[in-house]
Scaffold this motif. Structure first.
Motif, PDB file in Angstrom:
ATOM      1  N   GLY A 104      -5.032   3.356  -3.715  1.00 23.19           N
ATOM      2  CA  GLY A 104      -3.812   4.142  -3.750  1.00 23.19           C
ATOM      3  C   GLY A 104      -4.016   5.494  -3.097  1.00 23.19           C
ATOM      4  O   GLY A 104      -5.007   5.726  -2.390  1.00 23.19           O
ATOM      5  N   VAL A 105      -3.074   6.384  -3.347  1.00 25.57           N
ATOM      6  CA  VAL A 105      -3.121   7.695  -2.718  1.00 25.57           C
ATOM      7  C   VAL A 105      -4.199   8.556  -3.354  1.00 25.57           C
ATOM      8  O   VAL A 105      -4.556   8.399  -4.525  1.00 25.57           O
ATOM      9  CB  VAL A 105      -1.756   8.404  -2.806  1.00 25.57           C
ATOM     10  CG1 VAL A 105      -0.707   7.650  -2.014  1.00 25.57           C
ATOM     11  CG2 VAL A 105      -1.318   8.592  -4.255  1.00 25.57           C
ATOM     12  N   VAL A 106      -4.709   9.485  -2.554  1.00 27.92           N
ATOM     13  CA  VAL A 106      -5.693  10.456  -3.011  1.00 27.92           C
ATOM     14  C   VAL A 106      -4.947  11.712  -3.430  1.00 27.92           C
ATOM     15  O   VAL A 106      -4.130  12.239  -2.672  1.00 27.92           O
ATOM     16  CB  VAL A 106      -6.703  10.780  -1.891  1.00 27.92           C
ATOM     17  CG1 VAL A 106      -7.718  11.828  -2.345  1.00 27.92           C
ATOM     18  CG2 VAL A 106      -7.404   9.505  -1.431  1.00 27.92           C
ATOM     19  N   GLY A 107      -5.194  12.183  -4.634  1.00 29.46           N
ATOM     20  CA  GLY A 107      -4.518  13.374  -5.126  1.00 29.46           C
ATOM     21  C   GLY A 107      -4.978  14.635  -4.422  1.00 29.46           C
ATOM     22  O   GLY A 107      -6.049  14.678  -3.795  1.00 29.46           O
ATOM     23  N   ALA A 108      -4.177  15.686  -4.522  1.00 25.59           N
ATOM     24  CA  ALA A 108      -4.531  16.963  -3.900  1.00 25.59           C
ATOM     25  C   ALA A 108      -5.866  17.459  -4.457  1.00 25.59           C
ATOM     26  O   ALA A 108      -6.067  17.511  -5.669  1.00 25.59           O
ATOM     27  CB  ALA A 108      -3.434  17.987  -4.163  1.00 25.59           C
ATOM     28  N   GLY A 109      -6.784  17.787  -3.570  1.00 28.45           N
ATOM     29  CA  GLY A 109      -8.085  18.290  -3.979  1.00 28.45           C
ATOM     30  C   GLY A 109      -9.057  17.227  -4.458  1.00 28.45           C
ATOM     31  O   GLY A 109     -10.203  17.536  -4.783  1.00 28.45           O
ATOM     32  N   GLU A 110      -8.635  15.974  -4.490  1.00 26.76           N
ATOM     33  CA  GLU A 110      -9.483  14.883  -4.957  1.00 26.76           C
ATOM     34  C   GLU A 110     -10.287  14.317  -3.787  1.00 26.76           C
ATOM     35  O   GLU A 110      -9.790  14.229  -2.673  1.00 26.76           O
ATOM     36  CB  GLU A 110      -8.613  13.783  -5.568  1.00 26.76           C
ATOM     37  CG  GLU A 110      -9.367  12.676  -6.260  1.00 26.76           C
ATOM     38  CD  GLU A 110      -8.449  11.655  -6.912  1.00 26.76           C
ATOM     39  OE1 GLU A 110      -8.844  11.064  -7.926  1.00 26.76           O
ATOM     40  OE2 GLU A 110      -7.322  11.463  -6.408  1.00 26.76           O
ATOM     41  N   THR A 111     -11.529  13.915  -4.043  1.00 23.81           N
ATOM     42  CA  THR A 111     -12.321  13.288  -2.998  1.00 23.81           C
ATOM     43  C   THR A 111     -11.940  11.820  -2.861  1.00 23.81           C
ATOM     44  O   THR A 111     -11.418  11.201  -3.796  1.00 23.81           O
ATOM     45  CB  THR A 111     -13.822  13.380  -3.305  1.00 23.81           C
ATOM     46  OG1 THR A 111     -14.114  12.609  -4.480  1.00 23.81           O
ATOM     47  CG2 THR A 111     -14.245  14.828  -3.521  1.00 23.81           C
ATOM     48  N   TYR A 112     -12.227  11.261  -1.696  1.00 24.16           N
ATOM     49  CA  TYR A 112     -12.001   9.836  -1.497  1.00 24.16           C
ATOM     50  C   TYR A 112     -12.812   9.021  -2.513  1.00 24.16           C
ATOM     51  O   TYR A 112     -12.308   8.046  -3.083  1.00 24.16           O
ATOM     52  CB  TYR A 112     -12.408   9.423  -0.084  1.00 24.16           C
ATOM     53  CG  TYR A 112     -11.389   9.706   0.989  1.00 24.16           C
ATOM     54  CD1 TYR A 112     -10.201   8.987   1.075  1.00 24.16           C
ATOM     55  CD2 TYR A 112     -11.638  10.687   1.954  1.00 24.16           C
ATOM     56  CE1 TYR A 112      -9.277   9.226   2.078  1.00 24.16           C
ATOM     57  CE2 TYR A 112     -10.717  10.932   2.971  1.00 24.16           C
ATOM     58  CZ  TYR A 112      -9.544  10.209   3.030  1.00 24.16           C
ATOM     59  OH  TYR A 112      -8.624  10.447   4.026  1.00 24.16           O
ATOM     60  N   ASP A 113     -14.071   9.399  -2.712  1.00 23.08           N
ATOM     61  CA  ASP A 113     -14.929   8.633  -3.621  1.00 23.08           C
ATOM     62  C   ASP A 113     -14.374   8.615  -5.036  1.00 23.08           C
ATOM     63  O   ASP A 113     -14.347   7.563  -5.689  1.00 23.08           O
ATOM     64  CB  ASP A 113     -16.345   9.222  -3.645  1.00 23.08           C
ATOM     65  CG  ASP A 113     -17.119   8.961  -2.356  1.00 23.08           C
ATOM     66  OD1 ASP A 113     -16.612   8.220  -1.491  1.00 23.08           O
ATOM     67  OD2 ASP A 113     -18.229   9.517  -2.226  1.00 23.08           O
ATOM     68  N   ARG A 114     -13.930   9.760  -5.500  1.00 22.61           N
ATOM     69  CA  ARG A 114     -13.384   9.841  -6.850  1.00 22.61           C
ATOM     70  C   ARG A 114     -12.093   9.033  -6.955  1.00 22.61           C
ATOM     71  O   ARG A 114     -11.879   8.298  -7.932  1.00 22.61           O
ATOM     72  CB  ARG A 114     -13.128  11.305  -7.231  1.00 22.61           C
ATOM     73  CG  ARG A 114     -12.423  11.511  -8.559  1.00 22.61           C
ATOM     74  CD  ARG A 114     -13.175  10.881  -9.702  1.00 22.61           C
ATOM     75  NE  ARG A 114     -12.382  10.871 -10.925  1.00 22.61           N
ATOM     76  CZ  ARG A 114     -12.581  10.037 -11.929  1.00 22.61           C
ATOM     77  NH1 ARG A 114     -13.537   9.120 -11.854  1.00 22.61           N
ATOM     78  NH2 ARG A 114     -11.814  10.083 -12.994  1.00 22.61           N
ATOM     79  N   ALA A 115     -11.238   9.131  -5.957  1.00 21.64           N
ATOM     80  CA  ALA A 115      -9.975   8.389  -5.977  1.00 21.64           C
ATOM     81  C   ALA A 115     -10.231   6.890  -5.935  1.00 21.64           C
ATOM     82  O   ALA A 115      -9.538   6.115  -6.597  1.00 21.64           O
ATOM     83  CB  ALA A 115      -9.094   8.814  -4.806  1.00 21.64           C
ATOM     84  N   ALA A 116     -11.236   6.460  -5.173  1.00 22.16           N
ATOM     85  CA  ALA A 116     -11.532   5.029  -5.069  1.00 22.16           C
ATOM     86  C   ALA A 116     -11.928   4.464  -6.426  1.00 22.16           C
ATOM     87  O   ALA A 116     -11.436   3.405  -6.830  1.00 22.16           O
ATOM     88  CB  ALA A 116     -12.648   4.799  -4.050  1.00 22.16           C
ATOM     89  N   LEU A 117     -12.814   5.147  -7.141  1.00 23.43           N
ATOM     90  CA  LEU A 117     -13.230   4.665  -8.458  1.00 23.43           C
ATOM     91  C   LEU A 117     -12.078   4.709  -9.450  1.00 23.43           C
ATOM     92  O   LEU A 117     -11.846   3.751 -10.200  1.00 23.43           O
ATOM     93  CB  LEU A 117     -14.398   5.497  -8.971  1.00 23.43           C
ATOM     94  CG  LEU A 117     -14.921   5.119 -10.367  1.00 23.43           C
ATOM     95  CD1 LEU A 117     -15.382   3.676 -10.421  1.00 23.43           C
ATOM     96  CD2 LEU A 117     -16.040   6.074 -10.791  1.00 23.43           C
ATOM     97  N   ARG A 118     -11.325   5.789  -9.448  1.00 22.25           N
ATOM     98  CA  ARG A 118     -10.197   5.931 -10.380  1.00 22.25           C
ATOM     99  C   ARG A 118      -9.170   4.828 -10.163  1.00 22.25           C
ATOM    100  O   ARG A 118      -8.735   4.166 -11.113  1.00 22.25           O
ATOM    101  CB  ARG A 118      -9.545   7.310 -10.195  1.00 22.25           C
ATOM    102  CG  ARG A 118      -8.250   7.487 -10.974  1.00 22.25           C
ATOM    103  CD  ARG A 118      -7.638   8.860 -10.749  1.00 22.25           C
ATOM    104  NE  ARG A 118      -7.371   9.150  -9.353  1.00 22.25           N
ATOM    105  CZ  ARG A 118      -6.333   8.685  -8.668  1.00 22.25           C
ATOM    106  NH1 ARG A 118      -5.467   7.847  -9.263  1.00 22.25           N
ATOM    107  NH2 ARG A 118      -6.148   9.024  -7.410  1.00 22.25           N
ATOM    108  N   GLU A 119      -8.790   4.622  -8.913  1.00 21.26           N
ATOM    109  CA  GLU A 119      -7.767   3.626  -8.623  1.00 21.26           C
ATOM    110  C   GLU A 119      -8.263   2.216  -8.930  1.00 21.26           C
ATOM    111  O   GLU A 119      -7.513   1.382  -9.447  1.00 21.26           O
ATOM    112  CB  GLU A 119      -7.343   3.722  -7.153  1.00 21.26           C
ATOM    113  CG  GLU A 119      -6.517   4.949  -6.808  1.00 21.26           C
ATOM    114  CD  GLU A 119      -5.073   4.819  -7.266  1.00 21.26           C
ATOM    115  OE1 GLU A 119      -4.681   3.727  -7.720  1.00 21.26           O
ATOM    116  OE2 GLU A 119      -4.334   5.814  -7.161  1.00 21.26           O
ATOM    117  N   ALA A 120      -9.515   1.928  -8.608  1.00 23.46           N
ATOM    118  CA  ALA A 120     -10.047   0.590  -8.872  1.00 23.46           C
ATOM    119  C   ALA A 120     -10.060   0.301 -10.366  1.00 23.46           C
ATOM    120  O   ALA A 120      -9.661  -0.792 -10.806  1.00 23.46           O
ATOM    121  CB  ALA A 120     -11.447   0.460  -8.286  1.00 23.46           C
ATOM    122  N   GLU A 121     -10.509   1.250 -11.166  1.00 24.26           N
ATOM    123  CA  GLU A 121     -10.550   1.032 -12.608  1.00 24.26           C
ATOM    124  C   GLU A 121      -9.143   0.920 -13.185  1.00 24.26           C
ATOM    125  O   GLU A 121      -8.895   0.091 -14.078  1.00 24.26           O
ATOM    126  CB  GLU A 121     -11.330   2.156 -13.287  1.00 24.26           C
ATOM    127  CG  GLU A 121     -12.821   2.117 -12.986  1.00 24.26           C
ATOM    128  CD  GLU A 121     -13.632   3.052 -13.847  1.00 24.26           C
ATOM    129  OE1 GLU A 121     -14.804   2.747 -14.115  1.00 24.26           O
ATOM    130  OE2 GLU A 121     -13.093   4.112 -14.259  1.00 24.26           O
TER     131      GLU A 121
END
Length: 202
Positions: A104-121
């Motif tokens: 999904g989308v990456v939040g403001a100030g969020e890293t790609y890596d963090r967004a990838a794990l968050r969205e996958a979970e």
């Protein structure tokens, strides 16, 4: 085909076409407009080099087709089966299309890596996933706009609990089964573009 990932009906000969599955036989619903918390989520707006040039609420980003960031995570079990799912009718972008990626989308100030794990979970309905492995990035351009897309893969268990608001059907398919479905089913175009790039890389 049932929603059970262990169902023996996940073979190519037994898997139904989208129109034959129980969820697809219902009349297609009109996607809900982007309102509330979804619309208020703030995203980074980026340029063609993926550098941040501003921020805007998600509703404005979508309405004005502002360039932003997304993650694509390819979940696969230890024995090599891919998590494939159909998006719900409420999805603003590409409703009721199939996808082999979560993300999904990456939040403001969020890293790609963090967004990838968050969205996958979130989409798989579980915690404790290993950190997704980054593979490559590309700028997707389509009718809905364009977004920088960071592609990952992750090993996941074959028992998942996808969000009902995001996923209306899912199964774990072998690569041969998945390849057989690509010309038959409507796929999310940005996910399909990521898949084609991934296969081209070998």
């Amino acid at each position: 085909m049932t929603d059970s990932p262990d169902s023996p009906s996940d073979s190519p000969s037994d898997s139904p076409s989208p129109s034959a599955s129980p969820a697809s036989s219902a009349p297609a619903a009109t996607p809900a407009p982007l309102t509330g918390l979804d619309a208020d989520e703030v995203l980074d707006v980026v340029d063609e080099r993926d550098e941040v040039v501003g921020r805007a609420p998600r509703g404005r980003v979508y309405a004005e087709r502002l360039r932003h960031r997304c993650t694509f995570v390819l979940p696969r079990t230890a024995d090599g089966r891919y998590f494939v799912h159909r998006r719900t009718a409420r999805k603003l972008v590409f409703p009721r299309h199939y996808d082999m990626f979560v993300g999904g989308v990456v939040g403001a100030g969020e890293t790609y890596d963090r967004a990838a794990l968050r969205e996958a979970e979130e989409e798989l309905g579980m915690t404790g996933l290993p950190a997704p492995e980054p593979l490559f990035s590309f700028l997707y351009r389509g009718e809905q706009g364009e977004w920088w897309s960071s592609v990952y893969r992750v090993v996941c268990p074959d028992e998942v609990h996808p969000q009902p608001a995001e996923v209306e059907w899912h199964a774990f398919l072998t690569e041969d089964e998945l390849l057989a479905r690509i010309p038959e089913w409507p796929w999310v175009p940005d996910g399909l573009a990521a898949w084609e790039r991934l296969r081209a890389r070998g």
